[in-house]
Each structure stands twice: as C-alpha cells, then as structure tokens.
Design an enzyme around this catalytic site. Structure first.
Site, PDB file in Angstrom:
ATOM      1  N   HIS A 285       4.435  44.107  12.539  1.00  0.00           N
ATOM      2  CA  HIS A 285       5.288  45.283  12.446  1.00  0.00           C
ATOM      3  C   HIS A 285       6.770  44.952  12.602  1.00  0.00           C
ATOM      4  O   HIS A 285       7.614  45.747  12.165  1.00  0.00           O
ATOM      5  CB  HIS A 285       4.869  46.311  13.497  1.00  0.00           C
ATOM      6  CG  HIS A 285       3.643  47.080  13.124  1.00  0.00           C
ATOM      7  ND1 HIS A 285       2.363  46.614  13.349  1.00  0.00           N
ATOM      8  CD2 HIS A 285       3.499  48.292  12.524  1.00  0.00           C
ATOM      9  CE1 HIS A 285       1.493  47.507  12.914  1.00  0.00           C
ATOM     10  NE2 HIS A 285       2.148  48.525  12.408  1.00  0.00           N
ATOM     11  N   GLY A 286       7.091  43.851  13.225  1.00  0.00           N
ATOM     12  CA  GLY A 286       8.498  43.516  13.352  1.00  0.00           C
ATOM     13  C   GLY A 286       8.724  42.305  14.235  1.00  0.00           C
ATOM     14  O   GLY A 286       7.898  41.979  15.093  1.00  0.00           O
TER      15      GLY A 286
END
Length: 471
Positions: free
Chosen positions: A317-318
C-alpha cells in the site's frame, strides 16, 4: 485523469464509448482500446508511461519464453525484471531513508522520484499472468495487441481491481457487448461516482480536518470522529472506484470480478479480508501464501507465512512504516483468531462480535493507515483510549469548519454500511433490479438523477483524487 474529472466525464469517456462500440471487428476494437488506454495513462503520468510499456513487453515476452522453458530461474529472471520498476519508483527512497541516507543528498535526490500511477496494480497483473503461464493454467498469448489491451485497459489500470488475464482473456478475444451488459455498466458506473463524490469526499473533509490537528489538540471526540470519517471515506472511495471500473468494463464488454462484499458486515478480521479488496487478498493467497507453503506446513510455519503475507500487504500500500505496521497489525489479529478459534473465526454470527470487536479493531487500524507518521498514529490511539480527561469531549474549531451540515449528512448516510445486514453490494442489487420492468424504470430514474448530481458537482468544484491512486 480521474473518473470524476470533467475532462474524463465529458470528453474522454464519450469518445471512448463511441469509438469502441462503433467498431465491430475484434482487431479494430483492440487497437482502439489500447490507444485510448495509453492516452489515458499518458494524460495521468506523462513519460512515466514507459514503465507500463516496459512491464507490458517484458511480461508478454516472458510468457512465451516461460511456456517453453519452465525452469525456475527463467521465471525468476522475468519476475525480477517486472518488479524492478516498482522497487525503484516506490521503495528505493524509503529503504535509503531507513538506512539514514539524507533526502537532500545526491543518492537521496536520485531515488526521490514521482511514482507512476497504478504501478502496483499493473505490476501485480503482469506477475499473475507470468506465473499462471508457468503453472500451465494459461496459454501464453501470442498477440501483443490483445495482451496490451488487457494490461493497459484504462478502467482498472490505475486503481484496480487486480484482474487476472485467465479470468478475462475470452472477453478480449471476441466482442461481448450487449445492451443489457452496457445498461448494467452505466448504472454501476454512476452508482460508483455518487459514492465517491457525495459520501467519500464529504467524509474525507472531516477526516482531513481531524488528522490535520496538532498532537495536543487531538481530543477523544476528535480522534474517534477522524477514525469514523476515514473508515467511511476509504470504503466509499475505493469501493466507489471499483464500482466505476466494473461498470466501465461492462460497458465495453469486459467482466471484472467483484472487489468488495460488504466488508464491515464481517465478524472477524479473517472474514474481513475475505470481503475487503478481494482481488488483492486473492493475489497474495495464490502467488505468495501458497508458494510459501500455505496451510501445508507446521503450525509455526503457517503463522510465519501469514505474517509475511500481511507485511507484504502493508508495504504494497505504500513505502512508509505506517503501512508496514498496519499490515502486521492485521496479521497479528489473524494469528490470534486462528490460534483461539481456528476456522470457526470465519463463521461468527453474533452482532455484538461485529460492534464490540471487528469494527473497533478495523477503525484503529485505519488510524495507523491514515496517519502521516507512527507518532501521529500513537497520539490518535492514545486519545481514543482516554474518554475522561477534562477536554475529552470537546471538538476543535477546525473540525467544526469541515463538519458542515451537508458533510455530516453524507457521513451519516455512509455509516449505514456499518449497520446493514446483507453482504450483497448495492451495485449488484441495482444490476439485478434492472431485470424487471418496474425495477428498470426505478433504476433509470436513480441513474438519471445521479448523473445530474454528478455533473453539477463536477462542473462546480475541483475533483479530488482517489485514495488508491497513490498505490
């Protein structure tokens, strides 16, 4: 370009529909899909389109090579090549910072680059294609045009769902447009737009105000308001995008899998991950968890496999420690449920389990996910646990500015997903209603009114990007 952008709604989309649907020959249809999709991506990311083209060519050639030479090192070589752009653009700077490399140094400047839109999504699709060919579950496509149309297809290119080629290749090999499918697609698309523009963006203004507070200003009330607002925002933002992608796919004769199935209706974290971002959960299950040994190993090894999967889910996700901790946080609850309840954790039926356990755990998790840093996440969580301080129930002025009557109304409407008792998505329900004559006109009225509202909002305000565009 995003789906709520004026340029997309009133220029790109009408041109795309007229162009693709006017072409009956499969080859011309594929050419138009590919060119329009590449144009869409170039508008969104400029020359970073080269990352998409590189991924497309490597995975296409890799599929043909791997089909004939199934040695693991050959597969590994092509997988490394596919992953290299993702590792550089998304994670290199994060790793360098973790090892103390200053961001303003020569190395830091070299690694601090703009992230190509949707790189995590099209990279995972390319990996799934290559592995499926290696496993013999799919024949390597010999048509670069057809495979290119699939990997670059604009509805799911930037924010999913993660669509596997083996599930949709037949739709790209022949025309599957129909009046019924097109109508269903239009309804689903408008429904997704309404979820994004009315509910997600309204909840997002309140969430941004709460998470924009300085540490000392975060009260018990503000912390829970921010957590609730973001819980609603991220669901309606991402599920709204998925509805739009599914709707657009149907309009062009391509059937995408469902990506959400009432996740807040879950009673356990185990069940939640069978309902939230289904395409990502299934991807990690099939291409990471099972290759690691899945459930076939010792109990301790199974626990290690699960934690590795959820660490990977977080970092997907990041490139930030907040995402890593969020993934491990969910993994820890999965392990706890598995240890205490085994497979019965999937079948909890009592409503109190949902409100006393699942929703609070998920909301705290969203605080970690949304926070700008672990420090801010810690401040919010501490505030959420202290209801008896002198100013615990006061709401800072900055939050009241964002909490307009309209925003609060939309937030309350969004909160209905926390209480409804059906796992059938509203978008799927609307498609089903179309099959009756009375239902058709009711849904038609809903869609016409919805499109009018969407047009007014799009023309009178600036668009806000989808949350998952950053992934």
């Amino acid at each position: 370009m995003v789906f709520s952008d004026r340029a997309f709604l009133f220029l790109f989309l009408p041109v795309a529909i007229l162009t693709i649907l006017a072409l009956s020959r499969v080859r011309l249809r594929l050419i138009s899909i590919t060119l329009l999709s590449l144009g869409f991506y170039f508008y969104s990311s400029g020359l970073l389109i080269l990352t998409l083209i590189f991924c497309l060519i490597v995975s296409f050639v890799g599929g043909i090579v791997v089909e004939f030479d199934k040695r693991k090192w050959v597969l590994s070589l092509f997988l490394i090549l596919i992953f290299l752009p993702l590792l550089y653009f998304k994670y290199a700077f994060f790793v360098a910072q973790s090892f103390g490399v200053p961001s303003d140094s020569q190395i830091g400047s070299l690694l601090r680059v703009v992230l190509p839109a949707g790189i995590s999504f099209f990279t995972f699709q390319a990996v799934a294609y290559l592995v499926d060919v290696y496993r013999g579950e799919l024949r390597a496509d010999r048509s670069l045009l057809r495979y290119g149309a699939y990997l670059s297809f604009f509805p799911q290119l930037i924010a999913g769902p993660i669509v596997r080629y083996k599930d949709v290749h037949e739709d790209f090999e022949a025309n599957h447009e129909s009046v019924d499918r097109f109508t269903e697609g239009v309804v689903r698309f408008i429904h997704g737009l309404l979820k994004k523009l009315l509910i997600a963006d309204s909840a997002g203004r309140i969430a941004d105000a709460c998470f924009g507070l300085a540490g000392d200003d975060v009260t018990f009330a503000a912390a829970w308001a921010g957590a609730l607002a973001y819980t609603i925002q991220i669901y309606f933002d991402f599920s709204g995008y998925s509805d739009m992608a599914i709707g657009l796919g149907k309009m062009f004769g391509i059937k995408f899998p469902e990506n959400f199935r009432a996740p807040y209706e879950s009673r356990s974290i185990t069940e939640f991950w069978r309902r939230w971002h289904i395409s990502l959960s299934n991807w990690f299950r099939d291409y990471l968890y099972i290759p690691l040994g899945g459930n076939r190993s010792t109990q301790m090894r199974v626990y290690v496999n699960l934690m590795l999967v959820f660490a990977a889910t977080g970092i997907w996700h990041g490139a930030a420690w907040t995402f890593v901790i969020w993934g491990l946080y969910h993994g820890a609850f999965i392990l706890m449920e598995r240890f205490l309840f085994g497979s019965s954790a999937r079948r909890f039926s009592s409503e109190w389990v949902r409100f006393a356990y699942l929703l609070p755990v998920v909301m705290v998790g969203w605080v970690i996910f949304r926070a700008d840093s672990l420090r801010q996440a810690g401040e919010f969580i501490v505030a959420m646990l202290v209801p008896f301080s002198s100013e615990a129930w006061t709401m800072p002025d900055a939050v009241w500015v964002a909490a307009t009557p309209g925003s609060i109304l939309m937030l309350l409407i969004g909160c209905t997903v926390l209480f409804k008792k059906t796992d059938r998505p509203v978008g799927v329900f609307l498609e089903g209603v179309l099959k009756s004559s009375l239902g058709f006109w009711l849904v038609f009225a809903y869609s016409a009114l919805g499109m009018a509202v969407v047009s007014i909002i799009a023309l009178s305000s600036n668009f806000s990007p989808f949350l998952y565009f950053q992934f």
